[in-house]
Structure formats: C-alpha cells, structure tokens
Motif scaffolding. Sequence first.
Motif, mmCIF file in Angstrom:
data_model
loop_
_atom_site.group_PDB
_atom_site.id
_atom_site.type_symbol
_atom_site.label_atom_id
_atom_site.label_comp_id
_atom_site.label_asym_id
_atom_site.label_seq_id
_atom_site.Cartn_x
_atom_site.Cartn_y
_atom_site.Cartn_z
ATOM 1 N N ASN A 259 0.849 -1.189 0.000
ATOM 2 C CA ASN A 259 0.000 0.000 0.000
ATOM 3 C C ASN A 259 0.886 1.241 0.000
ATOM 4 O OD1 ASN A 259 0.650 -0.902 2.726
ATOM 5 N ND2 ASN A 259 -0.582 0.820 3.445
ATOM 6 N N GLY A 260 0.469 2.246 -0.758
ATOM 7 C CA GLY A 260 1.307 3.421 -0.966
ATOM 8 C C GLY A 260 1.600 3.592 -2.448
ATOM 9 N N GLN A 261 2.395 4.591 -2.775
ATOM 10 C CA GLN A 261 2.640 4.906 -4.178
ATOM 11 C C GLN A 261 3.638 3.979 -4.847
ATOM 12 O OE1 GLN A 261 3.828 9.078 -3.740
ATOM 13 N NE2 GLN A 261 1.947 9.688 -4.763
ATOM 14 N N SER A 262 4.606 3.475 -4.109
ATOM 15 C CA SER A 262 5.726 2.740 -4.722
ATOM 16 C C SER A 262 5.366 1.270 -4.948
ATOM 17 C CB SER A 262 6.975 2.873 -3.847
ATOM 18 O OG SER A 262 7.341 4.222 -3.702
ATOM 19 N N LYS A 263 4.462 1.051 -5.880
ATOM 20 C CA LYS A 263 4.046 -0.314 -6.204
ATOM 21 C C LYS A 263 5.205 -1.088 -6.830
ATOM 22 C CE LYS A 263 -0.235 0.722 -5.110
ATOM 23 N NZ LYS A 263 -0.737 0.350 -3.766
ATOM 24 N N PRO A 264 5.259 -2.378 -6.629
ATOM 25 C CA PRO A 264 6.403 -3.152 -7.136
ATOM 26 C C PRO A 264 6.453 -3.247 -8.654
ATOM 27 C CG PRO A 264 4.732 -4.600 -6.193
ATOM 28 C CD PRO A 264 4.323 -3.199 -5.848
#
Length: 502
Positions: free
Chosen positions: A465-470
């Motif tokens: 969760n958050g902007q830095s998706k894998p």
Amino acid sequence: MQIHFSPSMRSITISTTNGFIDFMKIKVAARHISYRTLFHTILALAFLLPFVFIVTALVTLEDVDNCSSLVNSEEVPDGLKLPESFSQLVYEMKNNQYDAKAFAIRLKAMMEKFDREIRESKFAELMNKHFAATAIPKGIHCLSLRLTDEYSSNAHARRQLPSPEFLPLLSDNSYHHFIMATDNILAASVVVTSTVQSATRPERIVFHVITDKKTYAGMHSWFALNPISPSIIEVKGVHQFEWLTRENVPVLEAVESYHGIKNYYHGNHIAGANLSDLTPRIFASKLQARSPKYISILNHLRIYLPELFPNLNKVVFLDDDVVIQRDLSPLWDIYLGGKVNGAVETCRGEDEWVMSKRFKNYFNFSHPLIAKNLDPNECAWAYGMNIFDLRTWRRTRIRATYHSWLKQNLRSNLTMWKLGTLPPALIAFRGHVQPIDPSWHMLGLGYQFKTKVENVKKAAVIHYNGQSKPWLEIGFEHLRPFWAKYVNYSNDFVRNCHILGA
C-alpha cells in the motif's frame, strides 16, 4: 590560554589567542624568592585566570550577537546578484574587499536561495512521483491490449471460467473463497499465483476476480490461457452483476457526477496549495489522497459483497497490491466473536510510521459532525486482507451507514475527509471489527523505504500500500523481489510487453 615559567623562574607569562589579552607578563624578584611567595602568586593567578576567561568569552559572544543581529535585521536587497557557489563568494570577497556586513548579507541571501531551491525540488519530486504512481506503465498497458486482442481472435482465450462442471463450487461454502476487485491483470496474476502456491490444499481454493468492462476481456484471456489448477477461478465484469445498478448504488453515481470531483482528482494539484505552509510529508499525503482510484467503482465494491455473493457465508477479500507468503486457510477458523470484519489494527506495532494510524489520521475533527460522533484516538484497521462474515454482515446496517456518511461528506464539500473507501468504512464497521494477529498482514511496503526484509519474510500477507508499487519504476528495489518472484517472465505476453523485472 597558556602559562609559561621562565627557566630562571624570574617571570611568568600568560598568553591568549582571542585578541582580548595578548599577553600578561609577571616579573618575579630576582633574589631569594621563597616557595611560599611563589605559591601565593600561583594561587592568586588561579582566581584571576577564570575571571579573565569569563570576561573574554562575554565580550566575544557579545560581538557575535551584535553581528548576528545586524545581519538578521538587514533585508536582502532586491536584484542582488549572487555568486553561483560559496567558493565563488569567497573569491569575490577577496577581490572586491567586501566588509563583514556585505559578506554576511550575501551569505544569508545564498542560503535562503539554496533552501528555496531544495524545497521546490522536493515538491517537484513528490509531484512527479504522484504522476508516476497514478499512470499506467507501458508494459502493463501493452499486456492488457494484447490479451484483449487475443480474446477476440482465440477461442481458447474465451473458454468458460470455470468449466461447467465446476460451476456449483462457486457457491459451495465448504471451499475457501477469495475475492479481488482490480483492473490490473499483472497484479491480479501475482495475487492468485502467490495464494495458490502458498496453500497447503490449493484444490480447496475458489478465486472470484472482479474487473471493469474495459479490462474484462484481457483479464479473462489471462486466466483462461494460464489456468491455476487445481484451484478454481471465476472472472466477472461489474457489468455482469445484475444487482449492481445505479438504483442500488446511488452514492457511486453521486460521487462520479459531483461537480468538484473531476477537477479535484484530475485538475491542477498545485493550484490553491500554499507550499510554504506544507511539509513535504503532508504534501505527499495530500497528493496520495487525490488518486483517481478513489472514484473507481472497483474500489467501492467491497462494501457490496453480501449482495454480490448472496450464497457465500465467509470470504477473504484481497487487494491487488498484496502478496501471499503463507497458507491462509487458518483464517476461516479464526473466531470472529459475532463480528463482521476480521482485520489487523493499525494503531500499534514496531513500525511507528506505518502502524500508528488512529481516526485522527483520517478525519477532520474540526468538522462538528466528526467531532460529535467520533473519537480521534480510536484505533484504525487495515483494508487489503480482510475476513468477512457475510451472514452476520447481512443482519447489519453497515452498507446504509457507509452510504449515509459518504453523502454527508459530499454535502460538506469533502471537508470531513478526503475521498476514499477506508474513512467511511471505519465509521460503517464501528463495533463490527474483530482484531486479528498482526503477523497475518504487514503493511507499508509501498511507502516505508526502511521496511526490514527479515520482517517481510515472516508475514503471511505483505501489502504494497502506498505509491511505490512493485510493478512501477518507483518501487523499492529491495522489496520488489518478494512480488516479482510470482511473475511468469517466461510467458510470451509478459516477455513481449517488456514487463519490469526484479
């Protein structure tokens, strides 16, 4: 400060380097000096020297304060030409023979300039990161287009999911039913693959993947061409749910048509924002709250699960940015104590940044309705991996409460909370949440760079969760492998679309 006795013991010299006293020389009588006299002399100096030191320090500090006050009181002249670097400033000082005041003013102006540039650079970085997080990567867009094309040209890609003989299992409560709503085909494949590979009895798993109309063909193609046997999978588009109509979901229509929503989520994110009053962290939080996903019907679907799956009793709902690392079948054995929602609380834990969320983090308690009805210190809980008792849920007014508060927020011009599914859910599920062990669900992998790899390995479900998706370039390199290990990079579609690797 130094004390020097002459070899003949006829004089004692005291020297300082601060400019107040250059030296003090005490002559001693040449003849017959007694040790008693010498002792008294040194004793007197012992009292005198601290006094001299204190006076010197006070004078020096007073000069520094006067200089500082002078510089701080001086305004930097408009149009003052500044050197590009500190070394150039020193060079100009030597050549132009600046006095101390002129040098200090230029130094102050340069520091203020560099501070502004660093701050502006930080906000620009956050803005670029926001756009990177909300945009669809080229590889994932390519994957969706190619699979959609395959659906129209390849009969095997259109085969029924699941096969007719397995249709009765879609409502068989002796199986473990997982539900996911997403328009990201690659992310969905990782969730399903990781769940099945981590299961001790994958043949008991039924997956219900819900997507929107534009992604349905591509999503269906992927799972038709890449079966997850022995598990069972169903792919449905929101347009295929007869119950999901505007009459039954009036709030969604209101959210989508509300005059300020489109501009809020798709307009200028800088306009009207006083960056001088914002910290970068608060600005990042405001940007994340503007993600267009918050007005997506897929994001709101979980509140309608009892109606969408009327024959199911208990399900596990998964977000598309999670990875399953452990068998989840024990979740069905957790005693919910008559509650509807089994979830991990987010107000306590080792990571104070991720696990310190209370109601005050989500709601505007200066709004009278919020202040009157909610407790700012009430513990929040996590969406992303939830056990829902649908039978108990159907006996509550959770959905009606959710709708009511969402409408209130729209009428208040979005001043009660920024749009999203968690804030109204925190209200709607009050009194209906059973906390479960935190080891089931680890959060923050999409925004906490300092996440410890050893802790990640221990969690049953890890949540980006958050902007830095894998699957994004901005994903954290040391955390991406936990997700990438479940991507089938040998697949022709994945390979030809140049999907980002670990």
